[in-house]
Design an enzyme around this catalytic site. Structure first.
Site, PDB file in Angstrom:
ATOM      1  N   ARG A 122       0.729  -1.234   0.058  1.00  0.00           N
ATOM      2  CA  ARG A 122      -0.113   0.067   0.040  1.00  0.00           C
ATOM      3  C   ARG A 122       0.914   1.349   0.239  1.00  0.00           C
ATOM      4  O   ARG A 122       0.605   2.193  -0.498  1.00  0.00           O
ATOM      5  CB  ARG A 122      -1.002  -0.014   1.234  1.00  0.00           C
ATOM      6  CG  ARG A 122      -2.123  -1.026   1.227  1.00  0.00           C
ATOM      7  CD  ARG A 122      -3.205  -0.742   2.341  1.00  0.00           C
ATOM      8  NE  ARG A 122      -3.872   0.402   2.053  1.00  0.00           N
ATOM      9  CZ  ARG A 122      -4.832   0.438   1.299  1.00  0.00           C
ATOM     10  NH1 ARG A 122      -5.443  -0.717   0.901  1.00  0.00           N
ATOM     11  NH2 ARG A 122      -5.537   1.491   1.073  1.00  0.00           N
ATOM     12  N   VAL A 145      -4.232   7.744   5.130  1.00  0.00           N
ATOM     13  CA  VAL A 145      -3.127   7.410   5.657  1.00  0.00           C
ATOM     14  C   VAL A 145      -1.951   8.039   4.673  1.00  0.00           C
ATOM     15  O   VAL A 145      -0.847   7.391   4.591  1.00  0.00           O
ATOM     16  CB  VAL A 145      -2.611   6.104   6.366  1.00  0.00           C
ATOM     17  CG1 VAL A 145      -3.881   5.770   7.369  1.00  0.00           C
ATOM     18  CG2 VAL A 145      -2.824   5.063   5.294  1.00  0.00           C
ATOM     19  N   HIS A 155      -6.483   8.472  11.176  1.00  0.00           N
ATOM     20  CA  HIS A 155      -6.000   6.981  11.213  1.00  0.00           C
ATOM     21  C   HIS A 155      -4.506   6.725  10.966  1.00  0.00           C
ATOM     22  O   HIS A 155      -4.162   5.726  10.842  1.00  0.00           O
ATOM     23  CB  HIS A 155      -6.980   6.411  10.034  1.00  0.00           C
ATOM     24  CG  HIS A 155      -8.446   6.076  10.284  1.00  0.00           C
ATOM     25  ND1 HIS A 155      -9.284   5.600   9.494  1.00  0.00           N
ATOM     26  CD2 HIS A 155      -8.995   6.357  11.493  1.00  0.00           C
ATOM     27  CE1 HIS A 155     -10.582   5.653  10.086  1.00  0.00           C
ATOM     28  NE2 HIS A 155     -10.250   5.981  11.303  1.00  0.00           N
ATOM     29  N   CYS A 157       6.798   2.014  17.739  1.00  0.00           N
ATOM     30  CA  CYS A 157       7.038   0.745  18.549  1.00  0.00           C
ATOM     31  C   CYS A 157       5.433  -0.100  18.972  1.00  0.00           C
ATOM     32  O   CYS A 157       4.865   0.670  19.229  1.00  0.00           O
ATOM     33  CB  CYS A 157       7.889   1.073  19.714  1.00  0.00           C
ATOM     34  SG  CYS A 157       8.121  -0.268  20.843  1.00  0.00           S
TER      35      CYS A 157
HETATM   36  P1  OAD Z   1     -14.344   3.036   1.876  1.00  0.00           P
HETATM   37  O1  OAD Z   1     -13.385   2.303   1.101  1.00  0.00           O
HETATM   38  O2  OAD Z   1     -14.751   2.424   2.639  1.00  0.00           O
HETATM   39  O3  OAD Z   1     -15.121   4.087   1.029  1.00  0.00           O
HETATM   40  C1  OAD Z   1     -14.771   4.644   0.027  1.00  0.00           C
HETATM   41  C2  OAD Z   1     -15.874   5.511  -0.350  1.00  0.00           C
HETATM   42  O4  OAD Z   1     -15.272   6.373  -1.301  1.00  0.00           O
HETATM   43  C3  OAD Z   1     -17.069   4.737  -1.206  1.00  0.00           C
HETATM   44  O5  OAD Z   1     -18.223   5.358  -0.423  1.00  0.00           O
HETATM   45  C4  OAD Z   1     -16.802   4.988  -2.596  1.00  0.00           C
HETATM   46  O6  OAD Z   1     -18.360   5.208  -3.169  1.00  0.00           O
HETATM   47  C5  OAD Z   1     -16.412   6.421  -2.555  1.00  0.00           C
HETATM   48  N1  OAD Z   1     -15.660   6.622  -3.773  1.00  0.00           N
HETATM   49  C6  OAD Z   1     -15.011   6.040  -4.928  1.00  0.00           C
HETATM   50  N2  OAD Z   1     -14.419   6.800  -5.518  1.00  0.00           N
HETATM   51  C7  OAD Z   1     -14.886   8.179  -5.275  1.00  0.00           C
HETATM   52  C8  OAD Z   1     -14.378   9.426  -5.790  1.00  0.00           C
HETATM   53  N3  OAD Z   1     -13.682   9.294  -7.183  1.00  0.00           N
HETATM   54  N4  OAD Z   1     -14.586  10.450  -5.439  1.00  0.00           N
HETATM   55  C9  OAD Z   1     -15.540  10.365  -4.532  1.00  0.00           C
HETATM   56  N5  OAD Z   1     -15.814   9.297  -3.644  1.00  0.00           N
HETATM   57  C10 OAD Z   1     -15.543   8.234  -4.087  1.00  0.00           C
HETATM   58  O7  OAD Z   1     -13.162   4.222   2.617  1.00  0.00           O
HETATM   59  P2  OAD Z   1     -13.165   4.983   3.832  1.00  0.00           P
HETATM   60  O8  OAD Z   1     -14.871   5.464   3.909  1.00  0.00           O
HETATM   61  O9  OAD Z   1     -12.314   5.779   3.961  1.00  0.00           O
HETATM   62  O10 OAD Z   1      -9.586   2.623   8.424  1.00  0.00           O
HETATM   63  O11 OAD Z   1     -13.039   3.831   4.958  1.00  0.00           O
HETATM   64  C11 OAD Z   1     -13.044   4.369   6.283  1.00  0.00           C
HETATM   65  C12 OAD Z   1     -11.946   3.399   7.095  1.00  0.00           C
HETATM   66  O12 OAD Z   1     -12.321   1.993   6.930  1.00  0.00           O
HETATM   67  C13 OAD Z   1     -10.355   3.394   6.510  1.00  0.00           C
HETATM   68  O13 OAD Z   1      -9.779   4.657   6.978  1.00  0.00           O
HETATM   69  C14 OAD Z   1      -9.749   2.426   6.847  1.00  0.00           C
HETATM   70  C15 OAD Z   1     -10.863   1.400   6.691  1.00  0.00           C
HETATM   71  O14 OAD Z   1     -11.046   0.477   7.286  1.00  0.00           O
HETATM   72  C16 OAD Z   1      -8.679   2.012   9.208  1.00  0.00           C
HETATM   73  O15 OAD Z   1      -7.837   1.363   8.599  1.00  0.00           O
HETATM   74  C17 OAD Z   1      -8.932   2.066  10.480  1.00  0.00           C
END
Ligand code: OAD
Length: 250
Positions: free
Chosen positions: A76, A109, A125, A133
């Site tokens: 990643r 991140v 996050h 550590c």
């Molecule tokens: P997700 O992967 O859950 O969601 C991504 C969102 O972005 C989805 O709702 C898509 O529809 C939307 N999307 C895709 N392409 C897009 C674009 N070009 N413009 C706007 N939106 C778009 O990601 P997060 O919501 O960030 O946490 O996930 C939250 C957390 O879940 C992450 O930070 C991570 C994960 O587990 C940890 O690792 C603690």
């Protein structure tokens, strides 16, 4: 089917935005999708297609197989470091200059907001380019450092871990309290590119709504927030945010 964004922004939204003093923005992985960084809920590809992020991003996974977790983060990290900010990131950096108070709360991140020039960024996050550590009693667990080749702490010899928040872990206290404060005091909150499924970040728009702020969602798809948001703009952030910036400049 969500209604697609047709390039037009509601005049009352623009009026409200022009007079806003305090803006909060919550971003998720979707903001970086147009930079080629896969979102969390995209199916994983190639080597990683047999895993779910939930099975790699956890303290249990790290305890069981630290090398596997490090390999996934190295993959990643390679993607994020090779990626460049997209027009959505740049528009947010430019929008920051227009408001007296502008706080960007990101679940990402990948440092792409900072690389685009955003200044007041709160990383909820953590950051994938840093390690710390894994022993919470060691001072080095509170001082993340760039990732080096060695994988154990020079102070206590415990394994180093990526400086990110994993499933089941609490968010960094300072970041969470800055986020709550921004959500509680903003005039307008944007929720951009997040599935609104992971707490506590997903609670921030509700907090803003409960204090009377306007909440604008930008996402091509529907999320649990869509029905509650004051405005939902269904298109990629790399399209909507530059359009918003241009409309404000008119
Ligand atoms: P997700 O992967 O859950 O969601 C991504 C969102 O972005 C989805 O709702 C898509 O529809 C939307 N999307 C895709 N392409 C897009 C674009 N070009 N413009 C706007 N939106 C778009 O990601 P997060 O919501 O960030 O946490 O996930 C939250 C957390 O879940 C992450 O930070 C991570 C994960 O587990 C940890 O690792 C603690």
């Amino acid at each position: 089917m969500p209604e697609a964004f047709n390039g037009q922004l509601a005049p009352e939204l623009l009026r409200y935005l022009r007079s806003a003093q305090r803006v909060a923005v919550l971003t998720g992985a979707g903001v970086s999708a147009e930079s080629g960084v896969p979102t969390f809920r995209d199916a994983m590809t190639g080597l990683w297609s047999h895993y779910r992020p939930e099975d790699l991003a956890s303290p249990e996974a790290f305890a069981q197989n630290p090398a596997l977790v490090w390999d996934w983060y190295a993959w990643r990290r390679g993607l994020t470091e090779a990626a460049a900010p997209n027009p959505g990131h740049y528009a947010l950096a430019a929008l920051e200059q227009r408001f007296p108070t502008f706080t960007l709360l990101t679940q990402n991140v990948d440092s792409l907001h900072q690389r685009a020039g955003s200044q007041n960024v709160v990383e909820l996050h953590g950051n994938i380019s840093l390690a710390r550590c894994s022993n919470p009693a060691c001072p080095a667990s509170r001082t993340p450092a760039p990732i080096e080749a060695e994988r154990s702490c020079t102070i206590c010899s415990a394994p180093l871990r990526p400086n990110v928040v994993w499933f089941g872990e609490a968010l960094p206290k300072d970041a969470l309290s800055m986020a709550i404060q921004a959500a509680e005091t903003c005039d307008i909150l944007f929720s951009i590119g997040t599935s609104s499924m992971v707490y506590p970040a997903a609670q921030l728009p509700d907090l803003a709504l409960s204090r009377g702020a306007v909440v604008v969602e930008i996402n091509p798809d529907q999320t649990p927030l869509t029905a509650e948001a004051t405005y939902a703009l269904h298109a990629p952030s790399g399209v909507v945010l530059p359009a918003l910036l241009a409309a404000l400049q008119v």
